[in-house]
Design an enzyme around this catalytic site. Sequence first.
Site, PDB file in Angstrom:
ATOM      1  N   ALA A 121       0.743  -1.190  -0.059  1.00  0.00           N
ATOM      2  CA  ALA A 121       0.087   0.174  -0.006  1.00  0.00           C
ATOM      3  C   ALA A 121       1.009   1.328   0.055  1.00  0.00           C
ATOM      4  CB  ALA A 121      -1.051  -0.126   1.204  1.00  0.00           C
ATOM      5  N   LYS A 122       0.381   2.428  -0.464  1.00  0.00           N
ATOM      6  CA  LYS A 122       1.279   3.565  -0.144  1.00  0.00           C
ATOM      7  C   LYS A 122       0.126   4.672  -0.140  1.00  0.00           C
ATOM      8  CE  LYS A 122       5.375   4.196  -0.521  1.00  0.00           C
ATOM      9  NZ  LYS A 122       6.483   3.860   0.089  1.00  0.00           N
ATOM     10  N   GLY A 123       0.334   6.094   0.690  1.00  0.00           N
ATOM     11  CA  GLY A 123      -0.720   6.894   0.609  1.00  0.00           C
ATOM     12  C   GLY A 123       0.136   8.028   0.882  1.00  0.00           C
TER      13      GLY A 123
END
Length: 433
Positions: A121-123
């Site tokens: 994931a990445k944000g």
Amino acid sequence: MEYAPAVAKAVHPAPTLEWDTPLYQQAATQLDHALELAEVPDFVALRLRAPERAVILTLPIRMDDGRYELFPAYRVQHSSVLGPTKGGIRYDEAVDLGECAALAMWMTWKCALLKLPYGGAKGGVRCNARAMSVNELTRVTRRFTMELAPFIGPELDIPAPDMATNEQTMAWMMDTYSMQKGYAVPEIVTGKPVSIGGSLFRHEATGAGVVMVIERACSRLGWDLSEQSCVVQGFGNVGGIAATELHEKGARVVAVSDISGGVHAEAGLDIPTLHAYVAEHGSLEGYESGVERITNEVLLELPCDILVLAAREDQVTGENAGNLRCRLVAEGANGPTSNEGDRILAERGIPVLPDILTNAGGVTVSYFEWVQDLGRLFWDRDEIRRRLADKMSDAFDRVWNVSQDRGIALRDAALVAAIREVSGALEARGIYP
Ligand code: GLU
């Protein structure tokens, strides 16, 4: 079980969706290329071509001067096949959906390659964190965490620091999430302060892991690390620690840089003094004593043995890859070499230690942190360093051996190993329903 023929891309092209920016295409092109070598079933290739979920938010924030600003924010979860999704939160003006989607896909490969029970994931929040006060950053972080609360969780998606975020950011996230739950949930994020369940050695893990990989590569290449000259682009949590580790191992660090530009001294830089200067002044800006000031562009093209790219994506490209004068590239950042840059370096016979292997020390110690939090039992620094070294060497050896056996680049070897790991799980689970 019946499988369609391997290599899906021509059979069922994945739909082109909103995240399809140049950086996402870079990640997707690497995947397509590796799929030709990985021999995984058609449905696996199709599933992995796009993230599972993307959350887009706009955060209304009251600034210190009383104005309100709206900040775009994102969280992209690429694959939950192997476990909860995992990856950093960055505060940067270049954050967009495509960047988060590309970085989330790379996190999937990184976790799989290290055999961590996570997907990627990445944000991030699109903002200029340097221009914001501590109070403004607190409000952004707390509002972001509140709005992300339905989509994150210790068994669902576990954030961590990334560009311009740190232990303090994670403490605010942990506190905001915990206040909603009514009890402390340290395992919701990693990279926290040790005082609230963070792990010893997490802060140093990415940079130390980079140097563990470099050391192992040197030994396979028959080089003595203490005789090599190194250039390090980036002097933050990754590059700064990597420079220190290289310096402590006796390598000559001839240049480093940060957002203010670079410093160069052919005889070798005094890394502890540079750290002390940055601690006092906030950056390398204005440091002149015994060094030549250079630009980041010049720094990349300095003659050296090992070039460590620990700043950000897209630094070595078709434009400058032909001018590099190093013998080995180590990717401390995510995606610092474009596909065209990669091709040119391969043609020139300069090996690239790929990001999903080289900078995986951070997420590996994040995993140790999560395990310690869940078990409420904490390990000492030596134990963590030893466990990290074991994981990094095991992954390095697998990548090196696949690369040698199949005559493919290290990046392709790393991707093939990672994709096959995810594929094994997806084949066993199948596609629901
Ligand atoms: N942001 C780091 C990375 O890109 C660490 C992620 C994590 O620890 O979850 O690998």
